[in-house]
Write an enzyme that holds these catalytic residues in place. Structure first.
Site, PDB file in Angstrom:
ATOM      1  N   THR A 145      40.841  44.288  49.582  1.00  0.00           N
ATOM      2  CA  THR A 145      42.367  44.131  49.117  1.00  0.00           C
ATOM      3  C   THR A 145      43.377  45.485  49.157  1.00  0.00           C
ATOM      4  O   THR A 145      44.262  45.486  49.873  1.00  0.00           O
ATOM      5  CB  THR A 145      43.158  42.910  47.892  1.00  0.00           C
ATOM      6  N   TYR A 193      47.620  37.763  52.629  1.00  0.00           N
ATOM      7  CA  TYR A 193      47.507  39.804  53.872  1.00  0.00           C
ATOM      8  C   TYR A 193      46.990  39.373  54.278  1.00  0.00           C
ATOM      9  O   TYR A 193      45.741  38.222  53.572  1.00  0.00           O
ATOM     10  CB  TYR A 193      47.889  40.419  52.662  1.00  0.00           C
ATOM     11  N   SER A 231      35.788  40.840  50.348  1.00  0.00           N
ATOM     12  CA  SER A 231      34.129  39.989  49.402  1.00  0.00           C
ATOM     13  C   SER A 231      33.711  39.309  48.881  1.00  0.00           C
ATOM     14  O   SER A 231      33.028  38.866  48.875  1.00  0.00           O
ATOM     15  CB  SER A 231      34.553  40.873  48.128  1.00  0.00           C
ATOM     16  N   THR A 265      38.417  42.586  45.032  1.00  0.00           N
ATOM     17  CA  THR A 265      37.921  42.298  43.391  1.00  0.00           C
ATOM     18  C   THR A 265      37.259  40.583  43.233  1.00  0.00           C
ATOM     19  O   THR A 265      36.826  40.324  42.248  1.00  0.00           O
ATOM     20  CB  THR A 265      39.385  41.376  42.988  1.00  0.00           C
ATOM     21  N   ASP A 266      37.789  39.844  44.555  1.00  0.00           N
ATOM     22  CA  ASP A 266      36.734  38.456  44.275  1.00  0.00           C
ATOM     23  C   ASP A 266      35.437  39.019  43.596  1.00  0.00           C
ATOM     24  O   ASP A 266      34.626  37.752  43.041  1.00  0.00           O
ATOM     25  CB  ASP A 266      37.029  37.841  45.707  1.00  0.00           C
ATOM     26  N   LYS A 295      37.123  38.762  36.096  1.00  0.00           N
ATOM     27  CA  LYS A 295      38.079  38.166  37.295  1.00  0.00           C
ATOM     28  C   LYS A 295      38.535  37.155  36.183  1.00  0.00           C
ATOM     29  O   LYS A 295      38.060  35.810  35.879  1.00  0.00           O
ATOM     30  CB  LYS A 295      37.919  37.821  38.748  1.00  0.00           C
ATOM     31  N   GLU A 308      21.089  22.336  23.497  1.00  0.00           N
ATOM     32  CA  GLU A 308      21.618  21.423  23.777  1.00  0.00           C
ATOM     33  C   GLU A 308      20.805  21.340  24.687  1.00  0.00           C
ATOM     34  O   GLU A 308      20.507  19.822  25.426  1.00  0.00           O
ATOM     35  CB  GLU A 308      22.532  21.428  25.082  1.00  0.00           C
TER      36      GLU A 308
HETATM   37  N1  ASP Z   1      40.022  38.305  48.654  1.00  0.00           N
HETATM   38  C1  ASP Z   1      39.681  39.266  48.237  1.00  0.00           C
HETATM   39  C2  ASP Z   1      38.535  40.229  48.415  1.00  0.00           C
HETATM   40  O1  ASP Z   1      37.740  40.098  47.561  1.00  0.00           O
HETATM   41  C3  ASP Z   1      40.023  39.775  47.459  1.00  0.00           C
HETATM   42  C4  ASP Z   1      40.861  40.804  46.897  1.00  0.00           C
HETATM   43  O2  ASP Z   1      40.072  42.008  47.046  1.00  0.00           O
HETATM   44  O3  ASP Z   1      41.410  41.441  45.761  1.00  0.00           O
HETATM   45  O4  ASP Z   1      37.803  40.763  49.312  1.00  0.00           O
END
Ligand code: ASP
Length: 366
Positions: free
Chosen positions: A49, A63, A96, A129-130, A202, A323
């Site tokens: 992103t 986006y 990602s 971020t994923d 995350k 467990e």
């Molecule tokens: N789907 C995006 C990615 O991980 C989300 C992000 O970058 O915030 O590439």
């Protein structure tokens, strides 16, 4: 007298000229010196992103990720020049969620090559971020240098009002060039906060404060052009790990099964049939095994598949012999690693050994 005056005047203007030239050369030298003293930070771009674009400035969902190239990302933050000598390289350009083991091997090798160069002081990796936490942990275990490696992303695309990418990138470069970040392992930095690769996760689908190290806590902040560290993970990383990916082209297949009420063996059986060498069970609670899952897991273990009990809960230690009787079943527990990070450690462990005692040791070491 006149002649004498003239000579003096000439002398004065000559002296002035010389003084001016001296000043100029000193300030040029000073500027060059300052530039030379700035850290050399390499920015490796992978997409996400932070490199995304939306239809208009209010588009913060829906986006397209990974459309802006590294040179444009750098150009968008001219302030970077004041804090580092930056160079960019586009390693790949993906969202990602499509990150693979192959991408990680390529990235880790490139990072190791660059950090071995004396003219590289630190590395920033721009990333979606994923899966940022997974790439960070993979690098934490495979980078062979104490120099700073900082992974950065953004929750809003580059075209959004108050896009968080530029400030996050600025802070990441600052951190990668900071002497305080040396030897801290691979760092994830967004939202003015510094987190350790092993612990960060995350926690929110869309807000800019999504990255947390929850109970174990973040390492520090970035404020007023300075990185402040308050703590450090006790687990080994980078130069202190036993993993070497320099000659690897492929990693062993490790998959994840997710625990839930009424869980069935279908996913596990399919993964084992497709060649999994290891399975992470993201079990309910303390990595508990449903009654109907015990036989399939034992069968998989008998076929040589390594079983790691992790938890879907997100916090806490999965207790060995808690467990389930891990000694008897010959299973491993993930300690505090979440399932996606346990998968990474098990893949790397399997490049060294199939011995469950050794693998368990690694889970208590990294
Ligand atoms: N789907 C995006 C990615 O991980 C989300 C992000 O970058 O915030 O590439």
């Amino acid at each position: 007298m006149f002649t004498r005056k003239l000579t003096l005047r000439n002398l004065n203007s000559y002296a002035l000229m010389m003084f001016g030239a001296l000043l100029l050369s000193t300030s040029v030298a000073h500027a060059q010196d300052t530039q030379a003293k700035l850290p050399n930070v390499m920015i490796l771009a992978t997409g996400g992103t932070i490199a995304g674009t939306g239809a208009d400035s209010t588009t913060t969902v829906g986006y397209t990720s990974a459309t802006v190239g590294v040179e444009k990302l750098i150009a968008a933050v001219p302030e970077l020049k004041k804090i580092a000598n930056v160079k960019g390289e586009q390693v790949f350009q993906i969202a990602s969620e499509s990150m693979t083991n192959d991408h990680w091997l390529k990235l880790a090798k490139r990072v190791n090559t660059l950090l071995a160069q004396p003219d590289v002081d630190g590395i920033v990796i721009t990333h979606g971020t994923d899966t940022i936490e997974e790439t960070a942990y993979f690098l934490d275990l495979t980078v062979k240098s104490r120099k700073p490696v900082v992974i950065v992303g953004a929750m809003r695309p580059s075209t959004a009002i108050s896009a968080d990418g530029p400030i996050n990138l600025y802070n990441a470069v600052l951190l990668a060039g900071s002497k305080d970040a040396i030897g801290k392992g691979v760092l994830v930095s967004l939202n003015d906060q510094i987190n350790a690769a092993r612990e960060v996760t995350k926690t929110n689908t869309s807000t800019t404060d999504t990255f947390k190290s929850t109970e174990l806590g973040m390492l520090g902040y970035i404020q007023g052009n300075k990185a402040y560290f308050y703590r450090q993970s006790t687990r080994k990383n980078t130069v202190d790990t036993e993993f070497d990916i320099s000659k690897l082209d492929v990693l062993p297949q490790v998959d994840i099964i997710y625990g839930y009420a009424n869980m069935t063996r279908a996913a596990l059986d399919a993964q084992v049939a497709s060649g999994a060498k290891g399975i992470i069970q993201a079990g309910v609670g303390d990595g508990s095994i449903a009654a109907q899952m015990k036989t399939p897991l034992v069968e998989a273990r008998k076929k040589g598949v390594i079983i790691v009990r992790a938890s879907r809960v997100g916090q806490g230690i999965v207790a060995r012999n808690g467990e389930a009787n891990d000694d008897e079943l010959d299973f491993v527990v993930s300690d505090t690693l979440n399932a996606q990070k346990a998968r990474i450690l098990l893949m790397l462990a399997l490049t060294k050994t199939n011995n469950t005692k050794e693998i368990q040791r690694m889970f208590y070491t990294y």
